[in-house]
Scaffold this motif. Structure first.
Motif, mmCIF file in Angstrom:
data_model
loop_
_atom_site.group_PDB
_atom_site.id
_atom_site.type_symbol
_atom_site.label_atom_id
_atom_site.label_comp_id
_atom_site.label_asym_id
_atom_site.label_seq_id
_atom_site.Cartn_x
_atom_site.Cartn_y
_atom_site.Cartn_z
ATOM 1 N N SER A 9 0.839 -1.200 0.000
ATOM 2 C CA SER A 9 0.000 0.000 0.000
ATOM 3 C C SER A 9 0.872 1.248 0.000
ATOM 4 O O SER A 9 1.982 1.264 0.568
ATOM 5 N N ASN A 10 0.359 2.271 -0.639
ATOM 6 C CA ASN A 10 1.068 3.545 -0.727
ATOM 7 C C ASN A 10 1.106 4.260 0.621
ATOM 8 O O ASN A 10 0.331 3.958 1.529
ATOM 9 N N TYR A 11 2.009 5.223 0.710
ATOM 10 C CA TYR A 11 2.070 6.048 1.919
ATOM 11 C C TYR A 11 0.761 6.810 2.107
ATOM 12 O O TYR A 11 0.161 7.289 1.142
ATOM 13 N N SER A 12 0.331 6.902 3.368
ATOM 14 C CA SER A 12 -0.905 7.617 3.679
ATOM 15 C C SER A 12 -0.641 9.047 4.144
ATOM 16 O O SER A 12 -1.580 9.799 4.380
ATOM 17 N N ASP A 13 0.624 9.416 4.278
ATOM 18 C CA ASP A 13 0.994 10.795 4.582
ATOM 19 C C ASP A 13 1.151 11.554 3.267
ATOM 20 O O ASP A 13 1.899 11.138 2.374
ATOM 21 N N LEU A 14 0.447 12.670 3.137
ATOM 22 C CA LEU A 14 0.387 13.372 1.859
ATOM 23 C C LEU A 14 1.758 13.860 1.400
ATOM 24 O O LEU A 14 2.126 13.687 0.229
ATOM 25 N N GLU A 15 2.529 14.466 2.297
ATOM 26 C CA GLU A 15 3.849 14.975 1.900
ATOM 27 C C GLU A 15 4.775 13.830 1.472
ATOM 28 O O GLU A 15 5.541 13.959 0.515
ATOM 29 N N LYS A 16 4.704 12.707 2.188
ATOM 30 C CA LYS A 16 5.521 11.551 1.819
ATOM 31 C C LYS A 16 5.099 11.003 0.465
ATOM 32 O O LYS A 16 5.938 10.601 -0.347
ATOM 33 N N TYR A 17 3.794 10.989 0.211
ATOM 34 C CA TYR A 17 3.308 10.524 -1.091
ATOM 35 C C TYR A 17 3.814 11.442 -2.202
ATOM 36 O O TYR A 17 4.275 10.967 -3.256
ATOM 37 N N PHE A 18 3.740 12.755 -1.988
ATOM 38 C CA PHE A 18 4.264 13.689 -2.983
ATOM 39 C C PHE A 18 5.747 13.421 -3.248
ATOM 40 O O PHE A 18 6.202 13.401 -4.395
ATOM 41 N N GLU A 19 6.479 13.216 -2.182
ATOM 42 C CA GLU A 19 7.935 13.008 -2.292
ATOM 43 C C GLU A 19 8.249 11.718 -3.050
ATOM 44 O O GLU A 19 9.104 11.698 -3.944
ATOM 45 N N ILE A 20 7.571 10.637 -2.701
ATOM 46 C CA ILE A 20 7.917 9.337 -3.267
ATOM 47 C C ILE A 20 7.556 9.248 -4.744
ATOM 48 O O ILE A 20 8.217 8.565 -5.528
ATOM 49 N N THR A 21 6.501 9.968 -5.168
ATOM 50 C CA THR A 21 6.123 9.900 -6.580
ATOM 51 C C THR A 21 7.073 10.691 -7.472
ATOM 52 O O THR A 21 7.036 10.542 -8.701
ATOM 53 N N LYS A 22 7.928 11.505 -6.877
ATOM 54 C CA LYS A 22 8.917 12.240 -7.661
ATOM 55 C C LYS A 22 10.134 11.398 -7.985
ATOM 56 O O LYS A 22 10.955 11.773 -8.835
ATOM 57 N N GLU A 23 10.285 10.265 -7.306
ATOM 58 C CA GLU A 23 11.433 9.395 -7.568
ATOM 59 C C GLU A 23 11.255 8.699 -8.906
ATOM 60 O O GLU A 23 10.173 8.211 -9.227
ATOM 61 N N PRO A 24 12.341 8.636 -9.704
ATOM 62 C CA PRO A 24 12.226 7.978 -11.016
ATOM 63 C C PRO A 24 11.939 6.486 -10.850
ATOM 64 O O PRO A 24 12.397 5.846 -9.910
ATOM 65 N N GLY A 25 11.163 5.948 -11.759
ATOM 66 C CA GLY A 25 10.837 4.525 -11.714
ATOM 67 C C GLY A 25 11.914 3.684 -12.364
ATOM 68 O O GLY A 25 12.772 4.172 -13.097
#
Length: 395
Positions: A278-294
């Protein structure tokens, strides 16, 4: 050949939090909503690369929160994000909507998005009960939204209802159910109120000021729901879900039959290639993690390593865990589980693993078998005690 997979998209925004709600949802301003859609777009691109050529989307479900609290222009952006995926021409495409958040412009936007099924959260047709729940709408506003959807050509609508609402009587619940059936939706879901920690209702219950139905009234509501809906052409195919023939929710059946699905968005869960995460439930962490290249996916081992870094929880499912879930979710369906399918999935007969438990519940009239003894399913008495019965299938 491409396999089919289901897609869930989480929109966490609401106009306000309802008094019973423990879902991952909150109110937010337009800048947060736009930033969230940008993050959702990045995550969609990540998944599109992984699925490309290997999987095709068979069902889409946009849930929340209240997806329709987005503006029409934001709903258009959301549609563009989802179109990154390879979606089957015959896909079921559902969006959750709360009455009071729809208008003609938004309905046009979800139509253009490809939505062909709408799930409307009515809960009750009694305005006093809606107010106690903390809902933002009246029954008349629900009717306006329902007819707008029909006028726009939507021919697959679910209506969510709730029993055991504070101060609700059997008569008021009966009135709601009869009003809803008169509208002839294709699908009806009816859930009992569950008091979840952290909600307004839970605190009221702890303080002794929450007036909810007693057990006898709850059973009366449940029994009437089943009988009245059956008499009006709705068959129950899952403990809390009823539909016209052929209008079962295909997306939810993916969950109940243990097929693969992916979830994108804040806190969204996935079951993919033998793992649950499951994805992070903290909004700032979710924003941060989606910026990482796949990653450039070469094999599933590469994927496992990468997804562990990107998600809040990750579990590689063992055969034991898969068996437990097969029984736990499969027995929620009114047709139950198949012994043949169990054997094909796990290379063990169901009796080798669960024979004693099954025999006990059959003797106690909590489980039954069909005529050829291939399927096991909950009896009406078993449904009444479903939490207890299902828990006994944990190994």
């Amino acid at each position: 050949m491409q396999k089919q997979i289901a897609l869930y998209v989480h929109i966490p925004f609401c106009v306000k939090k309802c008094n019973y709600c423990d879902f991952l949802s909150f109110s937010a301003d337009e800048s947060i909503k736009r930033a969230y859609l940008e993050a959702l777009h990045r995550e969609a691109l990540y998944w599109q690369k992984i699925l490309c050529g290997r999987y095709r989307i068979g069902t889409v479900f946009i849930g929340g929160g209240t997806p329709t609290c987005l503006s029409a222009s934001e709903l258009k952006l959301l549609g563009d994000i989802i179109k990154q995926f390879d979606i089957d021409d015959n896909a079921e495409f559902t969006i959750e909507a709360n009455p009071g958040t729809l208008d003609e412009e938004k309905i046009c936007a979800i139509r253009n998005m490809g939505v062909n099924r709408v799930s409307l959260g009515l809960q009750s047709s009694i305005d006093e009960e809606l107010k106690l729940l903390g809902r933002i709408h009246t029954y008349n506003e629900f009717l306006e939204n329902y007819h707008l959807l029909r006028d726009a050509g939507f021919d697959n609508i679910n209506i969510d209802l709730m029993s055991d609402i504070p101060k609700q009587s059997f008569e008021s619940y009966k009135k709601t159910l009869e009003r809803v059936v008169s509208l002839k939706p294709e699908h009806i879901s009816s859930y009992s109120l569950i008091l979840e920690p952290g909600t307004v209702f839970y605190k009221m219950h702890e303080d002794g000021v929450l007036d909810i139905a007693d057990e006898d009234t709850d059973r009366q509501m449940y029994s009437y729901t089943k009988d009245f809906l059956l008499a009006n052409g709705y068959h129950r195919y899952e403990i809390s879900n009823y539909s016209r023939k052929g209008r079962e929710c295909r997306h939810n059946l993916v969950y109940w039959t243990l097929e693969d699905y992916i979830g994108i968005g804040l806190g969204a869960s996935s079951c993919f290639e033998g793992a649950r995460f499951s994805n992070y439930s903290d909004l700032e962490k979710y924003f941060e993690i989606t910026k990482e290249p796949g990653l450039q996916m070469k094999n599933i081992d590469d994927f496992d390593g990468d997804i562990k870094k990107r998600t809040e929880t990750y579990e590689k499912l063992t055969p034991k865990a898969k068996m437990e879930e097969f029984m736990f979710v499969g027995l929620r369906k009114c047709i139950g589980v198949s012994k043949t399918e169990f054997k094909n999935r796990f290379d063990y007969s169901i009796d080798e693993i669960y024979g004693d438990v099954i025999d006990k519940f059959i003797k106690n009239n909590l489980l039954s078998e069909n005529d050829n003894s291939d399927r096991i399913y909950l009896t009406d008495k078993g449904i009444d005690l479903s939490n207890y019965v299902l828990s006994e299938f944990l190994l």
